[in-house]
Design a protein around this motif. Structure first.
Motif, PDB file in Angstrom:
ATOM      1  N   ILE A  47      -0.079  -7.118   8.152  1.00  0.00           N
ATOM      2  CA  ILE A  47       1.357  -7.289   7.967  1.00  0.00           C
ATOM      3  C   ILE A  47       1.630  -8.767   7.742  1.00  0.00           C
ATOM      4  CG2 ILE A  47       3.638  -7.052   9.015  1.00  0.00           C
ATOM      5  CD1 ILE A  47       2.674  -4.658  10.538  1.00  0.00           C
ATOM      6  N   VAL A  48       2.226  -9.087   6.590  1.00  0.00           N
ATOM      7  CA  VAL A  48       2.444 -10.483   6.212  1.00  0.00           C
ATOM      8  C   VAL A  48       3.914 -10.716   5.890  1.00  0.00           C
ATOM      9  CG1 VAL A  48       0.112 -10.730   5.295  1.00  0.00           C
ATOM     10  CG2 VAL A  48       1.949 -10.066   3.756  1.00  0.00           C
ATOM     11  N   GLY A  49       4.278 -12.000   5.832  1.00  0.00           N
ATOM     12  CA  GLY A  49       5.646 -12.380   5.500  1.00  0.00           C
ATOM     13  C   GLY A  49       5.945 -13.766   6.042  1.00  0.00           C
ATOM     14  N   ARG A 242      -5.198  -4.030  -4.330  1.00  0.00           N
ATOM     15  CA  ARG A 242      -4.120  -3.692  -5.257  1.00  0.00           C
ATOM     16  C   ARG A 242      -2.945  -4.647  -5.095  1.00  0.00           C
ATOM     17  NH1 ARG A 242      -3.876   0.651  -8.325  1.00  0.00           N
ATOM     18  NH2 ARG A 242      -1.885   1.329  -9.199  1.00  0.00           N
ATOM     19  N   ILE A 243      -2.627  -4.988  -3.848  1.00  0.00           N
ATOM     20  CA  ILE A 243      -1.549  -5.949  -3.588  1.00  0.00           C
ATOM     21  C   ILE A 243      -1.874  -7.298  -4.224  1.00  0.00           C
ATOM     22  CG2 ILE A 243      -0.606  -7.439  -1.759  1.00  0.00           C
ATOM     23  CD1 ILE A 243       0.922  -5.033  -1.511  1.00  0.00           C
ATOM     24  N   TYR A 244      -3.107  -7.745  -4.062  1.00  0.00           N
ATOM     25  CA  TYR A 244      -3.474  -9.084  -4.529  1.00  0.00           C
ATOM     26  C   TYR A 244      -3.696  -9.136  -6.040  1.00  0.00           C
ATOM     27  CZ  TYR A 244      -3.815 -10.780   0.241  1.00  0.00           C
ATOM     28  OH  TYR A 244      -3.510 -11.159   1.525  1.00  0.00           O
ATOM     29  N   GLU A 245      -4.132  -8.031  -6.628  1.00  0.00           N
ATOM     30  CA  GLU A 245      -4.391  -8.019  -8.062  1.00  0.00           C
ATOM     31  C   GLU A 245      -3.152  -7.642  -8.869  1.00  0.00           C
ATOM     32  OE1 GLU A 245      -7.099  -9.125  -9.382  1.00  0.00           O
ATOM     33  OE2 GLU A 245      -8.098  -9.404  -7.441  1.00  0.00           O
ATOM     34  N   LYS A 246      -2.298  -6.773  -8.326  1.00  0.00           N
ATOM     35  CA  LYS A 246      -1.143  -6.289  -9.077  1.00  0.00           C
ATOM     36  C   LYS A 246       0.065  -6.106  -8.159  1.00  0.00           C
ATOM     37  CE  LYS A 246       0.341  -2.654 -12.264  1.00  0.00           C
ATOM     38  NZ  LYS A 246       0.068  -1.284 -12.766  1.00  0.00           N
ATOM     39  N   PRO A 247       0.630  -7.200  -7.654  1.00  0.00           N
ATOM     40  CA  PRO A 247       1.826  -7.068  -6.819  1.00  0.00           C
ATOM     41  C   PRO A 247       3.006  -6.593  -7.662  1.00  0.00           C
ATOM     42  CG  PRO A 247       1.429  -9.373  -7.339  1.00  0.00           C
ATOM     43  CD  PRO A 247       0.249  -8.611  -7.869  1.00  0.00           C
ATOM     44  N   THR A 252       6.567 -10.408  -3.167  1.00  0.00           N
ATOM     45  CA  THR A 252       5.108 -10.451  -3.035  1.00  0.00           C
ATOM     46  C   THR A 252       4.506 -11.354  -4.106  1.00  0.00           C
ATOM     47  OG1 THR A 252       5.215  -8.149  -2.286  1.00  0.00           O
ATOM     48  CG2 THR A 252       3.043  -9.034  -2.773  1.00  0.00           C
ATOM     49  N   GLU A 253       5.019 -11.273  -5.327  1.00  0.00           N
ATOM     50  CA  GLU A 253       4.542 -12.127  -6.414  1.00  0.00           C
ATOM     51  C   GLU A 253       4.719 -13.602  -6.061  1.00  0.00           C
ATOM     52  OE1 GLU A 253       6.781 -10.912  -9.796  1.00  0.00           O
ATOM     53  OE2 GLU A 253       5.482  -9.198 -10.268  1.00  0.00           O
ATOM     54  N   ALA A 254       5.872 -13.931  -5.484  1.00  0.00           N
ATOM     55  CA  ALA A 254       6.150 -15.322  -5.109  1.00  0.00           C
ATOM     56  C   ALA A 254       5.217 -15.796  -4.002  1.00  0.00           C
ATOM     57  CB  ALA A 254       7.607 -15.462  -4.680  1.00  0.00           C
TER      58      ALA A 254
END
Length: 322
Positions: A47-49, A242-247, A252-254
């Motif tokens: 869990i990130v943010g 998948r999150i890191y390759e195609k957010p 998430t992109e930012a």
């Protein structure tokens, strides 16, 4: 599909703001505001943010270290938010936590043996000799020696203290461990050792982790799936790669555009978010991210998006994909 160990449905935690002479309620901080996700047996959910997004509050809510305002937490098909304190104490044998600051979470007046023995005493596990044996076995498992049992927390380095914190979490043979920023207070060289230890322990004891961190690089290394939180809400949830390759979510992109890459030739467009993180006591109407989003539409200013499965096992709360 792996079986779910933990399910979270509509979890909320609102803190009252009081002021004035008589302590009248003048507002509410929505630290966690409608969080829903599940955790599979044997996986690591990261869990990130940003700071203030509600990550640590979420971890404490799952163990009921603080009481939720609303929502459900279901552990092994048992709804725990309605359990009594005595029932919850028994259940905590299955759910443990590793805290961010290993020194603050260890009693400086107690020896390591007494610190590690305490969970066994609380849950009525074993006699004194059996508990002493267990303490020494666990110390060896986390990379310390049995003779360390007679020492005090101040006699250890930060990395060693965190190993003691991990050992304490393992004492009752839990199924779920919530790790709240477990390596953020450690040197980079020590971080990798602790992360490798956590991975080894997961395999040895069939553990399930919820790994809370602001460090996207660390989360990528250890997590099977990643959930991205913003202003108390989950905005994206998918498998780690998948999150890191195609957010898909602009937030998430930012976040990922700011992660340093150890390659001087690599060029990445950095996305700079405008403005500051809104206050949880006065969140924006509609999408909580619309005040800082470069792709904001009219609907974002009025309607709050719901976390939906946009692609297989990839959930996003964003009007761009409706």
């Amino acid at each position: 599909m792996m079986e779910s160990l933990l399910q979270v449905k509509g979890l909320k935690k609102h803190f009252s703001i009081k002021g004035g002479l008589f302590g009248k309620e003048i507002g509410t901080v929505k630290a966690v505001d409608g969080l829903s996700f599940d955790v599979k047996k044997g996986e690591t959910l990261g869990i990130v943010g940003e700071s203030g997004c509600g990550k640590s509050t979420t971890g404490r809510l799952l163990l009921r270290l603080i009481e939720p305002t609303d929502g459900q937490v279901i552990f092994e098909e048992k709804e725990i938010t309605s359990l009594s304190n005595s029932e919850m104490r028994k259940l905590r044998r299955e759910m443990q936590m590793v805290f961010q600051d290993p020194f603050a979470s260890l009693n400086p007046r107690h020896t390591i043996e007494k610190i590690l023995e305490e969970p066994l005493i609380v849950h009525g596990i074993g006699n004194k000799e059996e508990r002493r044996k267990k303490v020494r076995e666990i110390l060896e498992v986390v990379g310390l020696s049995s003779y360390h049992a007679s020492r005090y927390p101040h006699q250890f380095s930060g990395g060693q203290r965190q190993r003691i914190g991990i050992a304490r979490a393992l004492m009752t043979k839990p199924k779920l461990i919530i790790a709240d920023e477990p390596v953020s207070a450690l040197d980079v060289s020590i971080q990798s050792q602790v992360l490798n230890l956590l991975e080894d322990l997961q395999k040895e004891f069939q553990l399930t982790y919820i790994f809370i961190s602001h460090d996207l690089g660390v989360v990528r290394h250890i997590s099977d799936r990643v959930g991205v939180m913003y202003l108390g809400q989950m905005v994206e949830l998918a498998e780690s790669e998948r999150i890191y390759e195609k957010p898909l979510h602009p937030y998430t992109e930012a976040l990922l555009s700011a992660v340093p890459v150890p390659d001087p030739e690599f060029k990445r467009q950095q996305i700079v978010l405008q403005g500051d993180l809104p206050s949880p006591s006065n969140p924006p109407v509609g999408c909580p991210f619309h005040t800082r989003c470069g792709k904001c539409m009219d609907i974002c200013k009025t309607n709050r998006p719901v976390l939906k499965e946009i692609e297989p096992n990839h959930f996003v709360a964003c009007h761009l994909y409706e």
